[in-house]
Write an enzyme that holds these catalytic residues in place. Structure first.
Site, mmCIF file in Angstrom:
data_model
loop_
_atom_site.group_PDB
_atom_site.id
_atom_site.type_symbol
_atom_site.label_atom_id
_atom_site.label_comp_id
_atom_site.label_asym_id
_atom_site.label_seq_id
_atom_site.Cartn_x
_atom_site.Cartn_y
_atom_site.Cartn_z
ATOM 1 C CB CYS A 12 56.746 40.891 77.802
ATOM 2 S SG CYS A 12 55.291 41.962 77.956
ATOM 3 C CB CYS A 52 46.663 44.742 82.220
ATOM 4 S SG CYS A 52 46.613 42.935 82.037
ATOM 5 C CB CYS A 55 43.868 38.265 87.417
ATOM 6 S SG CYS A 55 45.365 38.755 86.536
ATOM 7 C CG HIS A 65 31.444 39.566 81.661
ATOM 8 N ND1 HIS A 65 31.230 39.417 83.012
ATOM 9 C CD2 HIS A 65 30.216 39.528 81.069
ATOM 10 C CE1 HIS A 65 29.934 39.301 83.235
ATOM 11 N NE2 HIS A 65 29.298 39.359 82.081
ATOM 12 C CB CYS A 123 42.967 36.350 80.810
ATOM 13 S SG CYS A 123 43.992 37.728 80.270
ATOM 14 C CB CYS A 171 39.716 41.580 85.175
ATOM 15 S SG CYS A 171 40.391 42.242 83.638
ATOM 16 C CB CYS A 205 59.247 46.147 84.346
ATOM 17 S SG CYS A 205 57.817 45.168 83.841
ATOM 18 C CB CYS A 244 30.248 38.351 90.028
ATOM 19 S SG CYS A 244 30.816 39.524 88.783
ATOM 20 C CB CYS A 279 35.808 42.773 88.016
ATOM 21 S SG CYS A 279 36.343 41.554 86.793
ATOM 22 C CB CYS A 339 34.577 35.445 83.820
ATOM 23 S SG CYS A 339 35.012 35.522 85.577
ATOM 24 C CB CYS A 386 54.755 49.008 77.982
ATOM 25 S SG CYS A 386 54.469 49.144 79.761
ATOM 26 C CB CYS A 446 50.578 44.642 82.017
ATOM 27 S SG CYS A 446 52.005 45.326 82.869
#
Length: 447
Positions: free
Chosen positions: A74, A308, A298, A243, A286, A305, A71, A271, A277, A246, A167, A205
């Protein structure tokens, strides 16, 4: 000299100044790259020096950026509209010879540039999107050439291949059921074709552009790819779970969870584990790198989460979509043929079947008259009667006499008359057999 030419010839430092970035901000960014790569922050000046030195030539690294089934997410994550940040300016220093989305040129002229870059060699191939292989690769064609053929031609002579985004790593969305295009990740496809060019997988993603910059910078500095884990991901970037870092982990440790969106628990930032999650099983930084110029990510935005970053490069059937869906359920769907179901539903169905079987068994026991007093007791097993030792026969006889005594003393009130009658019959049979043996012995003695 025209304005366009002056822009092309400007050094990285000059471009940074032109966009309002100071030397201090650039060094801070290089320090962040150093930490991301697993170096000490003291390596920041060396990274800055290397970037600026390469930037003077306008040739940090020749790059071919190709897309398969994707798509372009990225690419969008990297080339965001608006004022560029330092990361984008660093990437502008590479020689991005070919990009189907970002290149101003198109058609035959762009494809000619790609062929010339491949012939020259010494380039890095960035591949975005999955590799569709159905119909002999005719699912995707660019410039009249099948996508799989273009991929093999570019990968075979590249110094390295970066599979950018989930992907490209294992098929991702494109490989999700029913996967009619028979898509897979770059690493598996190249392995099947016998192409041994090293592959670096950068999942998620879309993939965070900072991770791509880190890989390119390390390759430019050291001349080698970063240390990879068992799934060919940069170990320094994907060695910890979401995690682990987080900001809601303290609530997890305290048993404070959100069970419903819009609740008071959600308002308190508890949480999100019960809402599906996938942070504990997703290896990614992330929470540290974050997204949109490190503004948020996210979970910080209030969503669980969805995993991805989970990849299985050699098994496109275990792509992150099928492994994580449905996203807001605690368990992923299980598959039996074309039938999908949740584990709690399967457990409930099994429990129902077991209860039904026990009920049928209970009714059968009642109809057979085996409920009151239990099943008939076999004092001596048939096998022992036929093959047993004298000690086994004696033990059987003792057990039989014990039950006879219990019956005589009325110590088994639950036994029904039918069982007592059977015992009496067996007792009579034993006595008759014993009498027969004694009579036979007497006759033999008389003779």
């Amino acid at each position: 000299m025209g304005i366009d030419q002056r822009v092309r010839d400007a050094t990285l430092a000059e471009r940074l100044v032109a966009h309002g970035f100071s030397r201090r901000e650039f060094l801070a960014y290089c320090g962040g790259l150093a930490v991301m790569l697993g170096f000490s922050s003291t390596a920041a000046p060396k990274i800055a020096e290397a970037l600026e030195a390469r930037g003077k030539t306008g040739r940090l690294l020749p790059v071919i950026w190709m897309e398969g089934g994707s798509c372009s997410g990225c690419t969008e994550a990297l080339a965001q509209a608006g004022s560029p940040d330092i990361g984008e300016l660093v990437l502008e220093s590479i020689s991005l010879n070919y990009s189907e989305t970002l290149s101003a040129a198109a058609g035959r002229s762009l494809e000619q540039v790609r062929r010339e870059t491949i012939e020259a060699g010494g380039y890095l191939l960035i591949y975005e999107g999955a590799v569709p292989t159905a119909f002999d690769g005719n699912v995707l064609a660019v410039g009249g050439v099948k996508g799989i053929d273009s991929l093999m031609a570019a990968a075979e002579r590249a110094d390295a291949v970066v599979a950018l985004g989930s992907c490209a790593c294992d098929g991702g969305w494109m490989a999700a059921r029913p996967n009619d295009a028979y898509t897979m990740g770059v690493q598996r496809y190249l392995l099947e074709q016998g192409i041994e060019t090293p592959v670096v997988n950068i999942p998620c993603c879309p993939a965070n552009p900072e991770w791509l910059i880190a890989v390119i910078v390390e390759y430019a500095l050291t001349g080698r790819l970063p240390r990879l884990d068992t799934k060919s991901r940069p170990a320094a970037l994907f060695g910890q779970t979401v995690h682990d870092n987080c900001p809601r982990r303290g609530h997890f440790e305290n048993g404070e969870f959100v069970y419903r969106f819009g609740s008071a628990e959600e308002e308190k930032g508890y949480c999100l584990y019960p809402l599906g999650c996938r942070g504990p099983q997703t290896f990614s930084t992330c929470p540290v790198t974050r997204w949109n110029r490190s503004v948020s990510w996210c979970v910080e935005a209030g969503a669980p989460c969805i995993g991805c970053g989970v990849i299985n490069p050699m098994d496109p059937k275990r792509n992150w979509v099928d492994e994580s869906a449905p996203f807001r359920k605690r368990h992923r769907d299980l598959t039996l043929g074309d039938f999908q179901f949740q584990p709690p539903a399967a457990a409930l169905a099994c429990t129902g079947l077991i209860c039904a079987a026990l009920s049928v068994h209970a009714v059968g026991m009642k109809l057979a008259g085996r409920v009151d007093g239990g099943a008939d007791f076999e004092a001596e097993r048939r096998w022992d009667v036929k093959h047993g030792t004298e000690a086994a026969h004696e033990a059987g006889e003792r057990a039989a006499r014990l039950y006879d005594e219990l019956d005589a003393r009325g110590l088994e009130p639950k036994n029904i008359d039918r069982m007592k009658t059977k015992r009496a019959e067996r007792r009579a049979a034993r006595e008759a057999a014993q009498a027969h043996v004694e009579e036979s012995s007497k006759k033999e003695g008389d003779e």
